[in-house]
Design a protein around this motif. Structure first.
Motif, PDB file in Angstrom:
ATOM      1  N   ALA A   1     -46.059  31.013  -7.591  1.00 22.59           N
ATOM      2  CA  ALA A   1     -45.482  30.585  -8.250  1.00 22.59           C
ATOM      3  C   ALA A   1     -44.650  31.708  -8.842  1.00 22.59           C
ATOM      4  CB  ALA A   1     -46.313  30.431  -9.447  1.00 22.59           C
TER       5      ALA A   1
ATOM      6  N   PRO B   1     -40.827  33.941  -7.486  1.00 26.82           N
ATOM      7  CA  PRO B   1     -39.986  34.168  -6.907  1.00 26.82           C
ATOM      8  C   PRO B   1     -39.790  35.911  -6.467  1.00 26.82           C
ATOM      9  CG  PRO B   1     -39.078  32.264  -8.038  1.00 26.82           C
ATOM     10  CD  PRO B   1     -40.138  32.536  -9.113  1.00 26.82           C
TER      11      PRO B   1
ATOM     12  N   GLN C   1     -52.775  33.147  -8.196  1.00 26.64           N
ATOM     13  CA  GLN C   1     -51.995  32.368  -9.696  1.00 26.64           C
ATOM     14  C   GLN C   1     -50.786  34.057  -9.537  1.00 26.64           C
ATOM     15  OE1 GLN C   1     -52.690  29.988 -11.918  1.00 26.64           O
ATOM     16  NE2 GLN C   1     -52.290  28.795 -10.089  1.00 26.64           N
ATOM     17  N   PRO C   2     -50.253  33.378 -10.814  1.00 30.35           N
ATOM     18  CA  PRO C   2     -49.741  34.754 -11.926  1.00 30.35           C
ATOM     19  C   PRO C   2     -50.576  35.422 -12.466  1.00 30.35           C
ATOM     20  CG  PRO C   2     -48.635  32.281 -12.002  1.00 30.35           C
ATOM     21  CD  PRO C   2     -50.059  32.053 -11.166  1.00 30.35           C
ATOM     22  N   ALA C   3     -50.602  36.613 -12.893  1.00 30.16           N
ATOM     23  CA  ALA C   3     -51.402  37.584 -13.313  1.00 30.16           C
ATOM     24  C   ALA C   3     -51.658  37.324 -14.774  1.00 30.16           C
ATOM     25  CB  ALA C   3     -51.787  39.205 -12.971  1.00 30.16           C
ATOM     26  N   ASP C   4     -50.375  37.084 -15.237  1.00 30.24           N
ATOM     27  CA  ASP C   4     -50.003  37.026 -16.842  1.00 30.24           C
ATOM     28  C   ASP C   4     -51.412  36.310 -17.839  1.00 30.24           C
ATOM     29  OD1 ASP C   4     -48.371  34.841 -15.560  1.00 30.24           O
ATOM     30  OD2 ASP C   4     -48.091  34.212 -17.808  1.00 30.24           O
ATOM     31  N   PRO C   5     -51.249  36.375 -18.897  1.00 27.46           N
ATOM     32  CA  PRO C   5     -51.325  37.888 -19.363  1.00 27.46           C
ATOM     33  C   PRO C   5     -51.000  39.343 -18.990  1.00 27.46           C
ATOM     34  CG  PRO C   5     -52.367  36.514 -20.568  1.00 27.46           C
ATOM     35  CD  PRO C   5     -52.320  35.807 -19.641  1.00 27.46           C
TER      36      PRO C   5
ATOM     37  N   ARG D   1     -56.161  40.213  -9.494  1.00 24.70           N
ATOM     38  CA  ARG D   1     -56.218  38.803  -9.622  1.00 24.70           C
ATOM     39  C   ARG D   1     -56.404  38.656  -7.380  1.00 24.70           C
ATOM     40  NH1 ARG D   1     -56.230  35.746 -11.795  1.00 24.70           N
ATOM     41  NH2 ARG D   1     -54.755  35.151 -13.093  1.00 24.70           N
TER      42      ARG D   1
ATOM     43  N   ASN E   1     -51.460  22.578 -20.624  1.00 33.59           N
ATOM     44  CA  ASN E   1     -51.760  24.409 -19.631  1.00 33.59           C
ATOM     45  C   ASN E   1     -51.270  25.293 -20.632  1.00 33.59           C
ATOM     46  OD1 ASN E   1     -52.207  21.992 -17.379  1.00 33.59           O
ATOM     47  ND2 ASN E   1     -54.109  23.546 -17.731  1.00 33.59           N
TER      48      ASN E   1
ATOM     49  N   ILE F   1     -61.837  33.018 -12.293  1.00 34.14           N
ATOM     50  CA  ILE F   1     -60.634  33.004 -11.532  1.00 34.14           C
ATOM     51  C   ILE F   1     -59.247  32.453 -12.273  1.00 34.14           C
ATOM     52  CG2 ILE F   1     -61.686  32.768  -9.435  1.00 34.14           C
ATOM     53  CD1 ILE F   1     -61.300  29.904  -9.449  1.00 34.14           C
ATOM     54  N   HIS F   2     -57.540  32.103 -12.486  1.00 28.60           N
ATOM     55  CA  HIS F   2     -56.692  31.847 -13.091  1.00 28.60           C
ATOM     56  C   HIS F   2     -56.752  32.185 -14.378  1.00 28.60           C
ATOM     57  CE1 HIS F   2     -56.037  28.106 -10.788  1.00 28.60           C
ATOM     58  NE2 HIS F   2     -56.511  28.781  -9.441  1.00 28.60           N
ATOM     59  N   SER F   3     -57.884  33.452 -14.268  1.00 31.84           N
ATOM     60  CA  SER F   3     -57.824  34.168 -15.859  1.00 31.84           C
ATOM     61  C   SER F   3     -57.014  35.319 -15.834  1.00 31.84           C
ATOM     62  CB  SER F   3     -58.850  33.971 -16.387  1.00 31.84           C
ATOM     63  OG  SER F   3     -59.318  32.569 -16.552  1.00 31.84           O
ATOM     64  N   PRO F   4     -56.992  36.474 -17.032  1.00 34.59           N
ATOM     65  CA  PRO F   4     -57.443  37.573 -16.933  1.00 34.59           C
ATOM     66  C   PRO F   4     -59.033  38.488 -16.425  1.00 34.59           C
ATOM     67  CG  PRO F   4     -56.077  36.932 -18.794  1.00 34.59           C
ATOM     68  CD  PRO F   4     -57.010  35.816 -18.225  1.00 34.59           C
TER      69      PRO F   4
ATOM     70  N   ASP G   1     -59.025  33.301 -21.927  1.00 32.72           N
ATOM     71  CA  ASP G   1     -58.605  31.755 -20.520  1.00 32.72           C
ATOM     72  C   ASP G   1     -59.177  31.299 -19.508  1.00 32.72           C
ATOM     73  OD1 ASP G   1     -55.976  32.485 -22.387  1.00 32.72           O
ATOM     74  OD2 ASP G   1     -55.073  32.920 -20.575  1.00 32.72           O
TER      75      ASP G   1
ATOM     76  N   ILE H   1     -54.723  25.028 -27.559  1.00 36.00           N
ATOM     77  CA  ILE H   1     -53.154  24.164 -27.711  1.00 36.00           C
ATOM     78  C   ILE H   1     -53.095  22.343 -27.717  1.00 36.00           C
ATOM     79  CG2 ILE H   1     -51.152  23.868 -25.990  1.00 36.00           C
ATOM     80  CD1 ILE H   1     -51.968  25.487 -24.330  1.00 36.00           C
TER      81      ILE H   1
ATOM     82  N   TYR I   1     -50.014  28.744 -20.331  1.00 40.32           N
ATOM     83  CA  TYR I   1     -48.631  29.785 -19.190  1.00 40.32           C
ATOM     84  C   TYR I   1     -47.538  28.791 -19.815  1.00 40.32           C
ATOM     85  CZ  TYR I   1     -46.942  31.004 -14.663  1.00 40.32           C
ATOM     86  OH  TYR I   1     -46.003  31.183 -13.968  1.00 40.32           O
TER      87      TYR I   1
ATOM     88  N   GLU J   1     -42.302  29.746 -14.631  1.00 38.78           N
ATOM     89  CA  GLU J   1     -42.005  28.771 -13.794  1.00 38.78           C
ATOM     90  C   GLU J   1     -43.182  28.242 -13.207  1.00 38.78           C
ATOM     91  OE1 GLU J   1     -38.921  29.255 -10.627  1.00 38.78           O
ATOM     92  OE2 GLU J   1     -38.185  31.441 -11.631  1.00 38.78           O
TER      93      GLU J   1
ATOM     94  N   LYS K   1     -50.066  26.507 -13.522  1.00 38.18           N
ATOM     95  CA  LYS K   1     -50.860  27.284 -13.743  1.00 38.18           C
ATOM     96  C   LYS K   1     -51.901  26.292 -14.175  1.00 38.18           C
ATOM     97  CE  LYS K   1     -52.919  31.373 -15.072  1.00 38.18           C
ATOM     98  NZ  LYS K   1     -52.791  32.506 -15.770  1.00 38.18           N
TER      99      LYS K   1
ATOM    100  N   VAL L   1     -53.905  26.302 -16.301  1.00 36.97           N
ATOM    101  CA  VAL L   1     -55.487  27.406 -16.714  1.00 36.97           C
ATOM    102  C   VAL L   1     -55.157  26.520 -18.774  1.00 36.97           C
ATOM    103  CG1 VAL L   1     -53.400  28.266 -18.647  1.00 36.97           C
ATOM    104  CG2 VAL L   1     -55.580  29.446 -18.621  1.00 36.97           C
TER     105      VAL L   1
END
Lengths: 457, 457
Positions: A28, A30, A88-92, A113, A301, A425-428, B210, B224, B307, B310, B313, B315
């Motif tokens: 997700a 770049p 998936q992105p790993a944040d937070p 992740r 989301n 999954i998709h979570s911290p 999350d 949210i 999230y 970009e 996600k 979540v």
């Protein structure tokens, strides 16, 4: 012999997976583009080492698809194995107990992740193949094609184009994928239904610049307040979604079908305890398992706007944003719901703001057959390795490519997943049980043998 | 001579201000702490150069207060000049046409964070003092005390303690401050009313982590969505605030008083055009100027959760946050409204989430007298320099220290401000007209002379 090959090699299998998990293949964002490609190169090398032929990175407009095959005998059935190497992105980041791309094994679980979704589950297939090649149990009993993509978490748009352009090359009797889960380690199950997805980013614009809330407060429509009111109006007091015609095509299950699904073990108190909530919540008239499987949903989301830093800033933001997605059930289509959402969300904008709705990727809901030779082969494989027949379940997640494979290639899928709902999954702190990883590697060869026995011409 | 001193030195005055604006004295963000102190040091040096005595940085638990005085004759009245050298955060940076801390003069306006609020307006007082000292027009006709603080944008808590501890030192006949505005450059005005403030950060917590919106969507209260519903419920369809007893103590103006306020020039179409909105919006039954002055309001100043990067996600966030503030009008108190908000917002949390409400600083609404010698001195000064008598107005902003000065020191204030509503204070591209800066420097000495003539014992 198989058990011994697995036992003898399991530490290496885990070490290899951990090496793969160290590569932050976040599709997700770049800034991870180089890492995504490194993850594809890593997979290509491991497939080649395992004995897969014709392994190649198939270029697309985005991330490459890793393809390879092992075609031994036209009389044998052909299985197309699908998986994805992007994550998936790993944040937070601050909520991870160990860094997401520095995998650790703790209490029998691999934390990273992508540990489960989907690198860990995809890697089971690589190692199951290696094991069939080397364990002296009769070799590989089917023709196998591997197609592992790098854009599942961003909608698989380029995979769809690849599939359309390579229908001949991808012909198979069944598609096998492990991107789902089982109910518990002592309650094996196979998902036979998946929800679809319609995902949007909305932008609400009010005044032409951020304003001082003292000078202007009370005399302008505040875009954040407006967005909140619009979002609040999307559900009624019974948890029903208020978008007109949203439920028009929803498949309503018969009481008998609902009773059948209710047989899957579910403990409401354990569910609530696992997520730390005193009460389950949801659409009136449906049980918790029904709410997460046979019913469509709408969730925000992400939301953002205005001042979000430390301290107090007295501002009325010019813009407010949210990411809003809907999970769809059979007979709803992503296109239909996307159009309904866009029309409705634009229409309910109050005076003083304008709204833009930008759809992201969607996906179709799907129900896979339980009366096929492939499903029976998978169920029998699980019964062998778990000592217990699996329960068919309807899952709440979305794997849009399952519907796409059916429509483009005409091939049904078997969802032979080994994750747990609690894998985050998709979570911290995403994790995958070492038990589950090894059980998957053990089970997959049984599937191939069962399937070959039933389907060889 | 005064005009000539101003004309001869105006370029230097501007250069000095631009140097001060280059120091990013953002009090809300700890990373600017060193810059805040540099801005105080800069001011101390300029006050000393202008001839102010006893200039010192008075330490507090936070940022120092710059104090200095010029006490010439006990028979003359004493004026306490208040201002602040701290500024609002500058984000979102990407919306600035030139960087917020690299001031530029363009089209007759100084663009920088703090150009108007309040470095530019505070600096008018420094240069007006220098001019009285040097322009040969009779010197400084009042005793003057300067008290310029560094925490106005974060609530002035340490100023309040300083004032309580230094009541003798700060005794004065009137407080003069320039942190407000005029209606237009050809319509001078003096604010005689300010709204109070009650500011909160709210945190809504749902599941303990999350969650994947596919696996859990529909079966958990989404924090949210819950926050949005709670915020939406704070206004009814007429724009009234729904917090019980919120309006209980609101001062209701008589029709005659409303008619008097309605005499201030206001053009609804110009207002709408200036903020790029087709329609004004607000509480039913009140005009736009009333909505921003005599009526209390509630606005979300920031919101975040889930999230926000970009792409997509899927979540369900564990937590959602918002900053919510209310502007208060006479007879409401910050403590009362803060308690009502906390109680109400906690009570309306739906099942499945918990809520924390953390109050930030508050401030009391205030109305300043128009029948005092100081107000008349200020009005006459503006009439001299603008060629037109100023209109008394009720402002929408909050300067909590005005009420605090009254309650702690027993001293009324005169709000001799020269900004414009369009100066974009607290927003990207904050600016201050060169005309306004110079007009302030020109006007302030007239105030001292008028006031001394009326009040000398």
């Amino acid at each position: 012999m198989a058990a011994s090959y697995l036992a003898d090699n399991q530490q290496r299998f885990l070490d290899e997976l951990l090496d793969w998990l160290r590569i932050p293949s976040v599709s997700a964002d770049p800034k991870f583009q180089g890492d995504v490609r490194r993850a594809a190169d890593f997979l290509k090398a491991r497939l080649e080492e395992a004995g897969v032929n014709n392994v190649a990175l198939c270029e697309t407009a985005g991330n490459p698809i890793v393809y390879g095959d092992y075609l031994t005998d036209p009389a044998l059935p052909t299985v197309l194995v699908y998986g994805h190497y992007d994550v998936q992105p790993a944040d937070p980041y601050e909520l991870w107990q160990s860094p997401p791309f520095e995998p650790v094994i703790k209490d029998g679980k691999i934390y990273a992740r992508g540990a489960c979704d989907d690198k860990g589950q995809a890697y089971m297939h690589v190692k199951a193949f290696e094991m069939m090649m080397r364990d002296g149990q009769g070799g590989v009993p089917c023709n196998i094609k591997f197609m592992i993509e790098g854009e599942e978490e961003i909608g698989s748009n380029n995979l769809a184009l690849f599939v359309q352009a390579n229908k001949e090359k991808l012909q198979a009797d069944v598609i096998l994928l492990s991107d789902t889960g089982i109910i518990a380690n002592d309650v094996p199950s196979i998902e036979v239904g998946l929800r679809g997805l319609s995902y949007h980013e909305v932008e609400v614009t009010g005044p032409n610049r951020d304003l001082h809330s003292g000078l202007y407060g009370g005399a302008v429509q505040n875009p954040i307040n407006a967005l909140c009111a619009m979002i609040a109006s999307l559900h009624d007091e019974n948890g029903h979604i208020t978008i007109p015609a949203f439920y028009a095509n929803v498949e309503e299950l018969t009481p008998a079908a609902r009773a059948e699904l209710a047989k899957a073990p579910f403990n409401e108190a354990e569910f609530e305890a696992s997520i730390g909530l005193p009460v389950a919540y949801g659409e009136a008239g449906y049980s918790t398992p029904e709410r997460t499987s046979i019913r469509p949903t709408l969730d925000v989301n992400g939301i953002w706007g205005g001042y979000t830093g430390e301290g107090a800033k007295t501002v009325i933001a010019s813009k407010a944003f949210a990411k809003i997605s809907m999970r769809l059930v059979p007979n709803q289509t992503s296109d239909e719901i996307t159009a309904l959402f866009q029309e409705h969300f634009t229409r309910i904008a109050p005076a003083g703001v304008t709204v833009q709705v930008r759809p992201h990727h969607g996906g179709e809901p799907v129900v896979t057959p339980t009366d096929s030779a492939a499903y029976r082969a998978a169920a029998a494989a699980m019964e062998t390795t778990f000592g217990k027949a699996p329960v068919p379940t309807r899952g709440g997640g979305s794997i849009p490519i399952v519907a796409m494979f059916k429509s483009e290639l005409g091939i049904d899928s078997v969802l032979l997943g080994f994750g747990l709902d609690s894998d985050a999954i998709h979570s911290p702190n995403e994790h995958f049980g070492v038990f589950n990883f090894l059980k998957g590697i053990e089970t997959i060869p049984h599937f191939y043998r069962n399937y070959a026995a039933a389907e060889t011409r």
